[in-house]
Write a protein that holds these residues in place. Sequence first.
Motif, PDB file in Angstrom:
ATOM      1  N   MET A 182       0.827  -1.212   0.000  1.00  0.00           N
ATOM      2  CA  MET A 182       0.000   0.000   0.000  1.00  0.00           C
ATOM      3  C   MET A 182       0.860   1.260   0.000  1.00  0.00           C
ATOM      4  N   ARG A 197       3.887   1.529  -1.033  1.00  0.00           N
ATOM      5  CA  ARG A 197       4.583   1.633  -2.308  1.00  0.00           C
ATOM      6  C   ARG A 197       3.672   2.212  -3.380  1.00  0.00           C
ATOM      7  N   VAL A 198       2.399   1.792  -3.368  1.00  0.00           N
ATOM      8  CA  VAL A 198       1.438   2.314  -4.348  1.00  0.00           C
ATOM      9  C   VAL A 198       1.201   3.806  -4.123  1.00  0.00           C
ATOM     10  N   LEU A 199       1.034   4.203  -2.857  1.00  0.00           N
ATOM     11  CA  LEU A 199       0.811   5.616  -2.554  1.00  0.00           C
ATOM     12  C   LEU A 199       2.012   6.461  -2.945  1.00  0.00           C
ATOM     13  N   SER A 230       4.218   5.741  -5.249  1.00  0.00           N
ATOM     14  CA  SER A 230       4.277   5.780  -6.702  1.00  0.00           C
ATOM     15  C   SER A 230       3.312   6.813  -7.272  1.00  0.00           C
ATOM     16  N   ARG A 231       2.121   6.856  -6.694  1.00  0.00           N
ATOM     17  CA  ARG A 231       1.132   7.832  -7.164  1.00  0.00           C
ATOM     18  C   ARG A 231       1.570   9.261  -6.835  1.00  0.00           C
ATOM     19  N   LYS A 272       4.048  10.393  -9.343  1.00  0.00           N
ATOM     20  CA  LYS A 272       3.410  10.748 -10.610  1.00  0.00           C
ATOM     21  C   LYS A 272       2.780  12.139 -10.533  1.00  0.00           C
TER      22      LYS A 272
END
Length: 240
Positions: free
Chosen positions: A1, A3-5, A7-8, A11
């Motif tokens: 989770m 890592r996803v946050l 990454s976003r 971006k």
Amino acid sequence: MLRVLFSRLLKVVKWFAIGSVLLVLLFRVVPPPFTALMVERKVESWFDGEPIDLQRTWVPWDEISDDLKVAVMAGEDQRFPQHWGFDFGAIQAALAHNERGGSIRGASTLSQQVSKNLFLWAGRSYLRKGLEAWFTGLIEVLWPKQRILEVYLNSVEWDEGVFGAEAAARHHFGVSAKGLSRQQASYLAAVLPNPRVWSASHPTAYVARRAAWIRQQMSQLGGDGYLMELNNARKAPWSD
């Protein structure tokens, strides 16, 4: 989770950086149709129940009085031609002054004021200061000094809802920005710290004294000749 946050978030930061660079490049050649400060003033007037009509007419560099250009630098940022957006000597002096107490002194350069007025909201948060530094750096790198001053003079507020040199000249003195006299230019520059309280056309004794000081500084800077330094006076940050 996480890592996803992360990454976003990366971006978002990447696209913000790309978008802000493109926007600053666009405004290097295209007159900004409005500023964030103008939007803020309009929204404030709606909430106050007294909507105002914003006055602003963009005029190019050659249609603005040279006296006004020099007066604004004399009153607001005398090292404007030399620095890269931040006057660290002025910042240190302001900090020392504020530590001694009394009136609070700022040290914003014209470049910082352009970035704040054009792109940002009012406030003193760390996020806003960081964005101010980002946009200040961008316009210093991507615009010549003449363009920065041109945008400043077409965007700064000179009375309630009165933005830019042309609207200010006609509002206060009934002349065009090109037709401003040296004295009129000094009065406009003198009220910039607090243009919604002080009036260039109905100056207080303090504003009159400040305007006289600005005229003295204009002469010491070299008058119109100081404008010749705008695009070639500063050195690269890494040079001696």
